[in-house]
Design an enzyme around this catalytic site. Structure first.
Site, PDB file in Angstrom:
ATOM      1  N   GLU A  83       0.818  -1.201   0.000  1.00 21.40           N
ATOM      2  CA  GLU A  83       0.000   0.000   0.000  1.00 21.40           C
ATOM      3  C   GLU A  83       0.861   1.264   0.000  1.00 21.40           C
ATOM      4  OE1 GLU A  83      -2.838  -0.030   3.186  1.00 21.40           O
ATOM      5  OE2 GLU A  83      -3.829   1.782   2.431  1.00 21.40           O
ATOM      6  N   ASP A  84       2.013   1.169   0.610  1.00 21.02           N
ATOM      7  CA  ASP A  84       2.785   2.359   0.930  1.00 21.02           C
ATOM      8  C   ASP A  84       3.988   2.625   0.044  1.00 21.02           C
ATOM      9  OD1 ASP A  84       1.546   3.624   2.995  1.00 21.02           O
ATOM     10  OD2 ASP A  84       3.409   3.757   4.154  1.00 21.02           O
TER      11      ASP A  84
END
Ligand code: MN
Length: 508
Positions: A83-84
């Site tokens: 996600e990051d």
């Protein structure tokens, strides 16, 4: 006291704990996961200003403290990487294999739905249960993730803070309860409580502080007496300790008792762990010889576990100086299972150590018990669990009411089974069903995640004997059988056998 879930752990702390929890295990995969996560989150900060890496490290530590198998800890370390950062699932797969990568992907997917109050609740719950049906380990990672986010919530902007706390209280805690993870549930509830009901939280904390010091000294006194009595009766003891009630569950109990703390007898309790079930009952006998039990307060959750699988003996006694105190008696295996529930069955165990008896009250635990029996050798069993798709909900499906309530049914159950699972009256009067907003026949097999709306007609409809051909649950079957008879059949059942033959000849 050492905190159970460290706030700002370092890599050193993670590996000290990992070596403690997994003696002799090869930790190279976890080392690699730490390096990959550190690189992926490099330069990123938490709201608190801390480097982002403390978060996945804390999550990995929580999972290690639950002693879950190492791939789960590795996936926890990596859970925010997709996600990051630009890291792709393919890259993770090359480094960490398919199993770990899939867990990370599932956690990422679960994170994309944001809680927006009641209307999103059903959708969130649905996703959680679906993820769980595929791989319950993903839900353990979500719990660890959520616990650390709650611990560091002070730094988060006000509006977001409340949303996260509320979602935790309404969504995560009930699921933890459903998985019989009492300790995780209590932790999530207590951490959320102060943000969701700040005034009430302050009130309860004040109440407890006023009582606790004195109560704990008293418990210490009782502990010594119990130890002596059990030794005299030759009952072996594993541990005797005091336990304080979780704040949020105390709060809910206070609301049921006119907010009067003197009516709460289990604010603190004495918890006695003894090796076997017969030791549990022997201990209860010893306790009752010394102190008189309160009427109606002896509970045998060993013979009759709570619906979520909780097992223990509870008694409330008039102890020294006439004080009323709750005493809980259980085996260490029951204790572990009560605290960590479903997770206890996914724990890493040193080879050769006897595994615990799977919980009998949750149907899907039978499957695990079966594998265990078939395989025999404990080490092989663990390997099988590692490689096997860890689908604890095999043979069960989770179906939803339009309100988002979860109904747990056997595979291939039909709308009629669903209707009877809701209420006998709904079953008796059902005329049709909508599955995911489409009209469906009453015999259509349901799938996990279906949203089912049952149509009923109170005046005209009644169960049909034909339904017996396709229903899957005992509950539906027995109710149809008792209701399906026509009024004429019912009257006939009162007539002598000769009258029943009317109109029929032997040859027809
Ligand atoms: Mn996270």
């Amino acid at each position: 006291m050492e905190p159970k879930y460290p706030l700002k752990p370092t890599a050193e702390e993670l590996f000290i704990i990992a070596r403690e929890q997994y003696p002799g295990a090869n930790l190279s995969l976890l080392e690699r996961a730490y390096a990959v996560a550190a690189a992926a989150h490099d330069g990123r900060k938490r709201y608190s200003g801390d480097p982002y890496i403390i978060h996945p490290t804390a999550v990995a530590i929580s999972l290690a403290k639950m002693r879950l198998a190492l791939p789960v800890v590795v996936a926890g370390m990596l859970h925010d990487v997709l996600e990051d950062s630009p890291t792709s699932a393919e890259e993770l797969r090359k480094d960490f294999g398919d199993d770990v990568t899939r867990m990370v992907e599932s956690v990422t997917k679960l994170g994309t739905v944001k809680y927006r109050g009641v209307e999103r609740y059903a959708e969130n719950l649905r996703r959680m249960f679906l993820a769980m049906a595929q791989d319950v380990r993903v839900v353990f990672i979500k719990f660890a993730d959520r616990i650390h986010n709650l611990q560091t919530l002070d730094a988060v902007p006000e509006a977001k803070r409340r949303r996260i706390a509320l979602e935790s209280l309404e969504l995560y805690a009930p699921i933890a309860n459903r998985l019989s993870m009492g300790e995780i549930r209590g932790t999530i509830e207590d951490l959320s409580f102060r943000y969701v009901f700040p005034k009430e939280y302050t009130w309860v904390v004040g109440l407890v502080q006023g009582q606790l010091n004195q109560k704990q000294q008293y418990l210490e006194k009782l502990r010594a007496i119990v130890a002596k009595e059990l030794a005299q009766a030759s009952v072996p003891v594993s541990t005797i300790s005091g336990r304080t009630k979780h704040l949020y569950s105390l709060y809910k109990k206070l609301l049921q008792h006119e907010r009067d703390i003197t009516k709460i007898h289990d604010l603190v309790a004495l918890r006695i762990l003894v090796p076997t079930v017969s030791d549990c009952y022997a201990t209860l006998g010893v306790i009752h010889q010394r102190w008189k039990p309160l009427k109606g307060r002896i509970k045998d959750y060993i013979a009759q576990p709570k619906p979520n699988g909780y097992q223990s003996l509870h008694t409330t006694v008039f102890a020294e100086d006439g004080e009323i105190i709750e005493i809980q008696i259980r085996t260490p295996e029951m204790h572990e299972s009560n605290e960590y529930g479903a997770a206890a069955h996914w724990q890493y165990t040193e080879a050769g150590k006897r595994s615990r008896r799977p919980d009998k009250t949750l149907p899907w635990m039978h499957d695990i018990a079966k594998i265990q029996k078939e395989v025999g050798d404990h080490k092989e069993f663990l390997e099988k669990l590692e490689t096997l798709k860890l689908d604890v909900f095999t043979n069960r499906i989770f179906v939803f009411t339009p309100q988002g309530d979860v109904i747990d049914l056997p595979e291939d159950a039909t709308p009629v089974d669903f209707a009877y699972a809701i209420h006998t009256e709904v079953g008796n009067h059902c005329t049709g069903a909508r599955i995911n907003d489409e009209i469906a026949t009453l015999n259509r097999p349901l799938k996990s995640g279906d949203v089912v709306d049952i149509m009923t007609d109170k005046k005209r409809s009644r169960p049909s004997g034909d339904w017996l051909k396709f229903v899957k649950t005992h509950n539906a079957r027995s109710k149809i059988k008792s209701e399906a008879k026509s009024p004429a059949d019912w009257l006939m059942s009162f007539l002598p056998p000769a009258a029943k033959k009317s109109g029929k000849t032997k040859d027809s």
